[in-house]
Design a protein around this motif. Sequence first.
Motif, PDB file in Angstrom:
ATOM      1  N   LEU A  53       0.838  -1.159   0.016  1.00 57.07           N
ATOM      2  CA  LEU A  53      -0.039   0.074  -0.005  1.00 57.07           C
ATOM      3  C   LEU A  53       0.996   1.232  -0.064  1.00 57.07           C
ATOM      4  O   LEU A  53       0.495   2.115  -0.833  1.00 57.07           O
ATOM      5  N   LYS A  83       2.238   1.749  -3.338  1.00 57.78           N
ATOM      6  CA  LYS A  83       1.283   2.409  -4.385  1.00 57.78           C
ATOM      7  C   LYS A  83       1.210   3.888  -4.274  1.00 57.78           C
ATOM      8  O   LYS A  83       1.192   4.978  -5.189  1.00 57.78           O
ATOM      9  N   GLN A  84       1.218   4.222  -2.842  1.00 64.09           N
ATOM     10  CA  GLN A  84       1.108   5.869  -2.417  1.00 64.09           C
ATOM     11  C   GLN A  84       2.338   6.667  -2.705  1.00 64.09           C
ATOM     12  O   GLN A  84       2.239   7.682  -3.254  1.00 64.09           O
ATOM     13  N   GLN A 100     -12.379  -4.304  -3.385  1.00 65.12           N
ATOM     14  CA  GLN A 100     -11.806  -3.499  -2.570  1.00 65.12           C
ATOM     15  C   GLN A 100     -12.595  -3.398  -1.202  1.00 65.12           C
ATOM     16  O   GLN A 100     -12.144  -3.375  -0.146  1.00 65.12           O
ATOM     17  N   GLU A 142      -6.304   3.732 -11.040  1.00 65.18           N
ATOM     18  CA  GLU A 142      -6.359   5.175 -10.611  1.00 65.18           C
ATOM     19  C   GLU A 142      -7.785   5.058  -9.755  1.00 65.18           C
ATOM     20  O   GLU A 142      -7.762   6.080  -8.701  1.00 65.18           O
ATOM     21  N   ARG A 181      -7.748   2.578  -4.199  1.00 64.81           N
ATOM     22  CA  ARG A 181      -6.772   2.924  -3.099  1.00 64.81           C
ATOM     23  C   ARG A 181      -5.679   1.857  -2.876  1.00 64.81           C
ATOM     24  O   ARG A 181      -4.669   1.848  -2.572  1.00 64.81           O
TER      25      ARG A 181
END
Length: 271
Positions: free
Chosen positions: A16, A19-20, A179, A201, A204
Amino acid sequence: MSYLKEFKKITTHSLLQMKQQNERISMLTCYDYSMALLLDSAGVDCLLVGDSASNVMAGHETTLPITLDQMIYHAQCVVRGTNRALVIVDLPFGSYQSNSEIALSSAIRIMKETGAHAIKLEGGLEVVDSIKKIVGAGIPVMGHLGLTPQSIYQFGSYGVRAKEADEANKLLAEAQLLQEAGCFGLVLEKIPAELAKQVSEQLRIPTIGIGAGNACDGQVLVMHDMLGINTEFKPRFLRRYLNLGELIPQAVKAYVADVKSQDFPNAGESY
């Protein structure tokens, strides 16, 4: 920033964060201890104990024949050879489709008997209840949309999925559902690059593409394909980084010749 140094141990939270911070995630399939040692030491982020073992390890035409016990065996081998990578194990065909209780039981077996870190399963709306139940038991789940090889007889071919608007919209909606159900990530297989970009996109959680363009948050390939062991499989999305299909036979032929000529073993290789 070097994520090889930043993340001493890859977790679902690490993915995560990657990705951020727009750091791409690397994933390869793996099925045994020796290769796990090599891939893990080379810095791959995730090792997927894929049901593709049915094809590349057992020689089956599809992924359908491999059993839960066989997947557990392969996963045990991979975990023993892994120090850094996140190990994810496919739930094989027949081990989760019937109902959510069976799905949970299969996931629990994998986690208890292998020491792996997460499971992966294929499908959208039809597996949401199973995902919720497995996540509710504290087991991380990765989803898988697009071309889902366990449904190959329903699809009828290994062609690109979601090219038409109806199927593309369904995939977008199901990605959101997965998700919301608690998936920590999502594999997108063989779908148009622009659709994969939309999904990536929209979510999250990280997306991992295979034949889905370069806008996904990470990429996965089957180890036997990218190393050139499986020489017959030549899809557009595959990049071969080595040609072991030629190098291994060359080495074996040299060994055979040396044995036949009594060049091996020589005096320095004898006691």
